[in-house]
Design an enzyme around this catalytic site. Structure first.
Site, PDB file in Angstrom:
ATOM      1  N   HIS A 161      -0.487   8.311  -1.117  1.00  0.00           N
ATOM      2  CA  HIS A 161      -0.677   9.204   0.033  1.00  0.00           C
ATOM      3  C   HIS A 161      -0.020  10.571  -0.207  1.00  0.00           C
ATOM      4  O   HIS A 161       0.588  11.150   0.695  1.00  0.00           O
ATOM      5  CB  HIS A 161      -0.115   8.567   1.298  1.00  0.00           C
ATOM      6  N   ASP A 174       4.100  -3.207   1.874  1.00  0.00           N
ATOM      7  CA  ASP A 174       3.395  -3.275   0.596  1.00  0.00           C
ATOM      8  C   ASP A 174       4.333  -3.295  -0.601  1.00  0.00           C
ATOM      9  O   ASP A 174       4.047  -3.914  -1.621  1.00  0.00           O
ATOM     10  CB  ASP A 174       2.447  -2.076   0.438  1.00  0.00           C
ATOM     11  N   ASP A 219       3.400   2.538   0.637  1.00  0.00           N
ATOM     12  CA  ASP A 219       2.257   1.679   0.940  1.00  0.00           C
ATOM     13  C   ASP A 219       1.017   2.109   0.144  1.00  0.00           C
ATOM     14  O   ASP A 219       0.908   3.240  -0.308  1.00  0.00           O
ATOM     15  CB  ASP A 219       1.934   1.719   2.433  1.00  0.00           C
ATOM     16  N   GLU A 220       0.109   1.174   0.011  1.00  0.00           N
ATOM     17  CA  GLU A 220      -1.256   1.399  -0.476  1.00  0.00           C
ATOM     18  C   GLU A 220      -1.338   2.156  -1.809  1.00  0.00           C
ATOM     19  O   GLU A 220      -2.102   3.117  -1.949  1.00  0.00           O
ATOM     20  CB  GLU A 220      -2.090   2.120   0.587  1.00  0.00           C
ATOM     21  N   VAL A 221      -0.550   1.718  -2.789  1.00  0.00           N
ATOM     22  CA  VAL A 221      -0.727   2.241  -4.139  1.00  0.00           C
ATOM     23  C   VAL A 221      -2.062   1.725  -4.660  1.00  0.00           C
ATOM     24  O   VAL A 221      -2.290   0.512  -4.725  1.00  0.00           O
ATOM     25  CB  VAL A 221       0.422   1.803  -5.064  1.00  0.00           C
TER      26      VAL A 221
END
Length: 580
Positions: free
Chosen positions: A268, A389, A339-341
């Site tokens: 992000h 995550d 989060d969300e790699v």
């Protein structure tokens, strides 16, 4: 402060218990008394529900305090001018005693800072005899602010009256009760943020989680890295300066609301590439190439970009940003995202590709980033919050050995109670933000264009309206959610609270009030005093009338909360209920 063991209040408590034994307390509903308190107090003793006139010269006295003094001034002006007219006329006897002349506030600790775990308890006594003073006692200024809010909600009408002959003792179930707002996907002005904080204070919520940066924009002006906002913000008038941050933080302190910043990284971070393209992988790459499967995408959503943990310059920039953000935000919590790699965003970078070709792993790369940044944040005397995550992602995560339990809190958003259970079972403190219950942006469809899911005939996903986390999270769903469901007593102790979240793909200042309120009010009550009555039954049926009245009062206070029922239902209590 132990109010029950305080001599004066223990005596009062005994007298009230005696009154309730001799004269049983009636069941007080919104029909009998629609001037309700939201969130519902822990203990509310009222042997003979009645009201007394409020003196037009009513005063509030309190010890001097840099933030309580401002709150007293604000509440006094509101109490004298609001003249709230309930939707249903209160069925209360108004005593002929002289008007209530004053509210006296005492606090036992005027020096305690606003932080996690601060004492927010208070007691409030409003006598039924006239001419005297109501008494509010609290351990801290922040508890006194909660009591002021309760008192303000007990005042109504023109001329003003106030509920009397009652005793409140109140303390929250959970220390962390928050709202997360994303200001990177769409921009919100400082006035919007302050209005949100003001509404949070009304609902006794105490943490504004400010998700200030993301791949889409970097609106925060960081003194040591000025090009981040200069190039990464949407425009010159869509930035948050140090002065803006100070204004928001001070406004939060005056309302008993902590402001916790989030700088989401290493994923992000596409907006960082505007200033430093060399430290960001896959920046501005189309997020989901044609004919590619979901696993081959470059980001969780448009747009793309992740920090490169193998580039030493990454850490120079990160440290500069973290240092300045910590200097701007005094709160003890620092949210560092994680989060969300997305694997492919790293894999297409030549340097990372070379590392992986030598039997390196994506988790090792994330571990390098955490191990290179977490110690620095901790050195600044901050507790670090990460999204779940970082520990639970099936593809890219780190070993618990890199996340010291005494210094790291994990915020859960996937798989409802199951992931909360995994976090606390591993010994971590948890903030619950389950997308199944607490994501306020869900149910408004998808925001990406050229989406064939909307073609006819409808696909299976149409049951969710095209929203990945649909359907819409109603206030009832939020109210009925128990954030410690399925946990042992020891595990439940590790749940410090929860946050509703508004991600801003389809929200900005024009709709923010309606998207948040009164649904966040539902969470506010459950985290303050729970969602069950004395017999252990869910009280959502009883809550609907009170929430209707509370929503109406919020609107009168300038918060554009959406309605939950037709006005006819409010005017005819009980007639819109089902038979269940």
């Amino acid at each position: 402060m132990d109010f029950i063991n305080n001599p004066s209040f223990s005596h009062l408590f005994s007298l009230i218990l005696l009154c309730t034994t001799l004269f049983p307390t009636p069941q007080i509903s919104a029909v009998d008394f629609p001037i309700n308190v939201w969130p519902k107090p822990t203990t509310f003793l009222w042997p003979r529900p009645q009201a007394i006139a409020l003196s037009p010269n009513f005063t509030i006295s309190a010890p001097p305090h840099p933030y309580l003094t401002a709150a007293v001034r604000r509440y006094l002006a509101q109490i004298l001018s609001e003249h709230h007219r309930p939707l249903v006329t209160p069925n209360l006897n108004v005593t002929s005693s002289p008007p209530l002349a004053a509210l006296t506030i005492t606090i036992s600790d005027g020096s305690g800072p606003l932080g996690h775990g601060v004492n927010e308890s208070y007691s409030l006594r409003i006598p039924d005899g006239g001419g005297g003073a109501a008494v509010l006692e609290a351990g801290t200024a922040w508890g006194a602010m909660r009591g002021l809010e309760t008192f303000s909600q007990l005042v109504y009408g023109k001329p003003s009256r106030v509920a009397c002959g009652l005793y409140v003792w109140d303390v929250p179930l959970f220390m962390h009760r928050g709202i997360m707002l994303d200001t990177a996907r769409n921009y919100y002005g400082v006035e919007d943020l302050m209005r949100l904080i003001g509404a949070m204070s009304m609902n006794k919520l105490n943490v504004f989680h400010w998700h200030v940066t993301d791949s889409h924009s970097f609106p925060l002006v960081v003194p040591s890295e000025p090009e981040m906002a200069e190039k990464g913000a949407y425009g010159e008038d869509m930035k948050y300066t140090a002065a803006d941050v100070k204004r928001v933080v001070e406004f939060g302190l005056e309302h008993g609301v902590r402001v916790v910043p989030e700088i989401d990284m290493p994923a992000h971070t596409g907006s960082w590439a505007k200033a430093y393209p060399e430290i960001v992988t896959c920046a501005d790459v189309f997020w989901w190439p044609a004919e590619a499967g979901w696993d081959d995408r470059f980001a969780a959503e448009p747009g793309s970009g992740q920090l490169n943990p193998l580039n030493p310059k990454t850490y120079q920039v990160v440290q500069n940003i973290v240092h300045d953000v910590v200097s701007m935000f005094p709160d003890q919590f620092f949210h560092a995202g994680a989060d969300e790699v997305t694997p492919n965003c790293w894999k297409i970078d030549p340097q990372i590709h070379s590392f992986l070709s030598k039997n390196g792993t994506l988790s090792q790369i994330l571990s390098l980033f955490i191990n290179s940044t977490l110690p620095y944040i901790l050195s600044l005397n901050r507790t670090v919050v990460y999204w779940e995550d970082v520990l639970l992602d099936a593809t890219v995560s780190v070993s618990p050995s890199l996340l010291p339990k005494q210094h790291v809190i994990l915020q859960t958003w996937n798989n409802g109670p199951a992931n909360t259970k995994r976090i606390v079972a591993a010994g971590y403190r948890a903030i619950v933000s389950s997308s199944d219950f607490y994501y306020l942006d869900c149910g408004h469809g998808d925001f990406v264009g050229n989406n064939s899911e909307y073609d006819q005939p409808p696909s299976a996903n149409q049951t969710d309206g095209g929203s990945w986390c649909g359907p819409f999270k109603s206030w009832q769903l939020i109210y009925n959610y128990d954030i410690t469901y399925g946990l042992t007593a020891a595990e439940a102790e590790l749940v410090i609270g929860g946050e509703v979240a508004l991600w801003s793909e389809q929200a900005d200042s024009t709709v923010v009030d309606q998207r948040i309120w009164p649904r966040a009010s539902a969470m506010a009550e459950t985290l303050w005093s729970g969602n069950r009555d004395g017999a252990g039954r869910k009280r959502f049926a009883e809550a609907v009338d009170r929430l209707n009245e509370w929503r109406y009062r919020m609107v009168a206070r300038g918060i554009r909360a959406e309605p939950i029922q037709p006005l006819w239902c409010v005017k005819n209590p009980g007639m819109c209920n089902t038979l269940h």
